[in-house]
Design a protein around this motif. Structure first.
Motif, mmCIF file in Angstrom:
data_model
loop_
_atom_site.group_PDB
_atom_site.id
_atom_site.type_symbol
_atom_site.label_atom_id
_atom_site.label_comp_id
_atom_site.label_asym_id
_atom_site.label_seq_id
_atom_site.Cartn_x
_atom_site.Cartn_y
_atom_site.Cartn_z
ATOM 1 N N ARG A 1 41.945 50.634 45.363
ATOM 2 C CA ARG A 1 42.833 50.102 44.328
ATOM 3 C C ARG A 1 44.291 50.426 44.627
ATOM 4 N N SER B 1 47.435 47.806 45.334
ATOM 5 C CA SER B 1 48.618 47.835 44.474
ATOM 6 C C SER B 1 49.877 48.116 45.283
ATOM 7 N N PHE C 1 36.716 45.977 43.583
ATOM 8 C CA PHE C 1 36.639 46.823 44.769
ATOM 9 C C PHE C 1 35.235 47.386 44.984
#
Length: 269
Positions: free
Chosen positions: A74, A78, A119
């Motif tokens: 994650r 990002s 994910f």
């Protein structure tokens, strides 16, 4: 067999051209014009920025996107998207996130992207079904773009050819049923590097498992590590020209530190 489609009719915009991305003008000039409902494969050898290309492409189009990634964390996703939007490097963004003092401009860049991520590892059909149901519940429509990153991260398809073929058939049906453009990332063989020019995109025959039959468009990619030239070959194209050898290609430039791509040298931008 995937069955996430039970509640909605097919999208009325299926078959429409995907929004043009300025950096890919050299690719469009080769006659590559992806549409909604198409299955688009991006194949390349290790380290060829397949995920970076898919992230940049989908973010630049600005369409509602479901991105399935089994090997990207994650915080990595990002940070790459924040770097892409801000112009800071991935390392700079990562340090800011880890320090707990992330600049508001990073959050603003991320908030403006209509992208939803999963994910889960491995990628499973039940998981994909649940993600699509959740997307529909939230947005009252299917995503315009779905990214599967990558084929060999689908459960049971890690090395089994029959499972990979079955996965490709299901992914094809997914695009037909939702009307979404589906990008699937896949590997090319590392054992067939050209001794004459090792930075040529792989040929269609070098795609692992010979799994280029199903896609509407198959692209192969190669990144030169020194000058960051990025070559994209159209080795299959049902509605336009292609070169299965990979020796005809669009020349782009990559900026991996910022997950950006250009139609000209970054030195001249």
């Amino acid at each position: 067999m995937l069955t996430p489609i039970r509640a909605l009719a097919q999208r009325g915009d299926e078959g429409a051209l995907l929004p043009r991305v300025k950096a890919f003008e050299p690719l469009y000039r080769l006659g590559c014009h992806p549409r909604r409902g198409d299955l688009i494969m991006i194949a390349g050898r290790s380290g060829s920025q397949k995920s970076g290309l898919a992230l940049y492409w989908t973010a630049a189009m600005g369409l509602p996107t479901l991105y399935l990634s089994a090997d990207m964390q994650r915080v990595t996703a990002s940070a790459r998207l924040a770097a892409m939007g801000s112009g800071d490097t991935f390392e700079e963004v990562s340090k800011a996130i880890q320090s707990g003092d992330m600049p508001s401009r990073y959050a603003e860049k991320l908030a403006g992207l209509p992208m939803t991520f999963s994910f889960d590892s491995p990628i499973t059909w039940d998981g994909l079904d649940a993600e699509l149901d959740a997307f529909v519940e939230l947005h009252n429509e299917y995503p315009s773009v779905i990214v599967v990153d990558n084929l060999m991260d689908i459960a049971e398809a890690e090395s089994d050819y029959a499972a990979q073929m079955a996965a490709m058939a299901s992914i094809t049906e997914l695009g037909r049923a939702t009307g979404a453009a589906v990008f699937v990332l896949h590997h090319a063989s590392d054992k067939t590097w050209s001794k004459v020019d090792p930075w040529l995109p792989p040929s269609r025959s070098e795609i692992k498992g010979g799994l280029s039959e199903k896609p509407t468009i198959t692209l192969t990619v190669a990144l030169h590590p020194d000058d960051l030239t990025y070559r994209v070959a159209v080795v299959k194209n049902r509605s336009g020209p292609c070169d299965p050898s990979g020796q005809t290609y669009a020349l782009l430039w990559a900026d991996p530190a910022r997950t950006r791509f250009y139609d000209h040298s970054p030195l001249n931008r």
